[in-house]
Design a protein around this motif. Structure first.
Motif, PDB file in Angstrom:
ATOM      1  N   GLN A 223      46.217  33.018  25.837  1.00  0.00           N
ATOM      2  CA  GLN A 223      45.593  33.486  27.068  1.00  0.00           C
ATOM      3  C   GLN A 223      46.494  34.490  27.791  1.00  0.00           C
ATOM      4  OE1 GLN A 223      42.467  32.748  27.959  1.00  0.00           O
ATOM      5  NE2 GLN A 223      42.301  31.560  26.084  1.00  0.00           N
ATOM      6  N   VAL A 224      45.879  35.481  28.399  1.00  0.00           N
ATOM      7  CA  VAL A 224      46.597  36.478  29.183  1.00  0.00           C
ATOM      8  C   VAL A 224      46.383  36.157  30.654  1.00  0.00           C
ATOM      9  CG1 VAL A 224      46.806  38.930  29.746  1.00  0.00           C
ATOM     10  CG2 VAL A 224      46.279  38.228  27.399  1.00  0.00           C
ATOM     11  N   TYR A 225      47.480  35.983  31.382  1.00  0.00           N
ATOM     12  CA  TYR A 225      47.354  35.640  32.795  1.00  0.00           C
ATOM     13  C   TYR A 225      48.418  36.341  33.629  1.00  0.00           C
ATOM     14  CZ  TYR A 225      47.219  32.996  37.124  1.00  0.00           C
ATOM     15  OH  TYR A 225      47.142  32.647  38.438  1.00  0.00           O
ATOM     16  N   HIS A 226      47.958  37.146  34.578  1.00  0.00           N
ATOM     17  CA  HIS A 226      48.847  37.771  35.546  1.00  0.00           C
ATOM     18  C   HIS A 226      48.758  36.952  36.823  1.00  0.00           C
ATOM     19  CE1 HIS A 226      49.595  41.818  33.556  1.00  0.00           C
ATOM     20  NE2 HIS A 226      48.773  41.201  32.738  1.00  0.00           N
ATOM     21  N   LYS A 227      49.868  36.404  37.245  1.00  0.00           N
ATOM     22  CA  LYS A 227      49.873  35.482  38.376  1.00  0.00           C
ATOM     23  C   LYS A 227      49.385  36.128  39.665  1.00  0.00           C
ATOM     24  CE  LYS A 227      52.785  32.061  40.640  1.00  0.00           C
ATOM     25  NZ  LYS A 227      54.151  31.461  40.681  1.00  0.00           N
ATOM     26  N   SER A 228      49.761  37.397  39.871  1.00  0.00           N
ATOM     27  CA  SER A 228      49.362  38.049  41.117  1.00  0.00           C
ATOM     28  C   SER A 228      49.113  39.519  40.884  1.00  0.00           C
ATOM     29  CB  SER A 228      50.444  37.875  42.182  1.00  0.00           C
ATOM     30  OG  SER A 228      50.140  38.633  43.329  1.00  0.00           O
ATOM     31  N   LYS A 229      47.926  39.975  41.244  1.00  0.00           N
ATOM     32  CA  LYS A 229      47.608  41.384  41.082  1.00  0.00           C
ATOM     33  C   LYS A 229      48.302  42.245  42.138  1.00  0.00           C
ATOM     34  CE  LYS A 229      43.233  41.315  43.686  1.00  0.00           C
ATOM     35  NZ  LYS A 229      43.068  39.877  43.888  1.00  0.00           N
ATOM     36  N   SER A 230      48.791  41.620  43.207  1.00  0.00           N
ATOM     37  CA  SER A 230      49.445  42.376  44.272  1.00  0.00           C
ATOM     38  C   SER A 230      50.943  42.506  44.063  1.00  0.00           C
ATOM     39  CB  SER A 230      49.194  41.694  45.626  1.00  0.00           C
ATOM     40  OG  SER A 230      49.714  40.373  45.608  1.00  0.00           O
TER      41      SER A 230
END
Length: 248
Positions: A223-230
């Motif tokens: 799975q690809v997961y970016h914790k925070s887009k900001s």
């Protein structure tokens, strides 16, 4: 002898031109097959998943022109495909003003942070955030700037760590919040897995790489997961799940 060489060169050029046309047409057919659009009174919103099979067909045009072998092509393509998969679910989205006439004076002023406008949701009600987007960042659509093209990157799992595509998931929908005061919420939907049966690989492509297309929007092994887009430097976390299957 010279005339014969010129004749062979012309035949070779014609053959490649024909093959290039087939690959280009194939990529366009794929694009059309999986493009979804919605029209409001003022704008049209069009979206298509970033199709790995389409991009592979375009990649082959240059590779075939260079007369590269199957082994050489795979060696060059593999890191490109890996990078695409590591970016999660990616969609190409275009906003287009319908009335582009200067005399109309129509302008659509986009409101709020566009990064918070897009959500990817499955038919079970689970959703993933758009962790980043690239492309034009207009504040309005008008005669001078009637279109805005975005490349939107979504996680493949929810904030709770659940994969967005799994058993029981039959569709994905991009929900777009109100982009402007006079533009309503919009939903763009795709059935999953994407059905490639209506568009067949060209014979030359099939002969070298088989009939099976490179899948897009499919189950992920990692799975690809970016914790925070900001976050200035987003952290990518890939979670291995034994129960998930899918071709690389």
């Amino acid at each position: 002898m010279k005339t014969k060489s010129i004749f062979i060169a012309i035949i070779t050029l014609f053959a490649f031109s024909s093959l290039a046309d087939k690959l280009y047409d194939y990529s366009e057919q794929l694009n059309n097959e999986f493009t979804t659009a919605k029209t409001t009174k003022l704008i049209k919103i069009t979206a298509v998943p970033r199709l790995i099979e389409r991009d592979f067909a375009k990649f082959l045009i240059d590779a075939f022109e260079k007369k590269e072998t199957r082994k050489e092509i795979i060696a060059k393509w593999r890191p490109i495909q890996k990078k695409m998969l590591n970016e999660g679910f990616v969609f190409e989205i275009e906003l287009e003003l319908l009335n582009k006439n200067l005399d109309s004076g129509i302008e659509v002023n986009l409101v709020g942070d566009i990064a918070n406008k897009f959500t990817l949701k499955n038919n079970l009600g689970e959703h993933a955030i758009m962790y980043k987007f690239t492309g034009q960042k207009n504040t309005s659509l008008n005669f001078m700037n009637p279109k805005m093209k975005l490349l939107c990157f979504f996680n493949t799992q929810t904030e709770k760590g659940n994969p967005l595509i799994k058993k029981g998931v039959t569709s994905l929908t991009i929900n777009i919040d109100k982009l402007a005061e006079n533009v309503p919420e919009i939903a763009l939907k795709w059935s999953v897995p994407l059905n490639y049966y209506n568009v067949r690989r060209p014979a030359e492509m099939k002969a070298m790489f088989g009939p099976r297309p490179l899948r897009t929007i499919r189950v992920y092994k990692k799975q690809v997961y970016h914790k925070s887009k900001s976050s200035a430097i987003p952290h990518i976390k890939r979670i291995k799940r034994k129960e998930e299957t899918g071709d690389e």
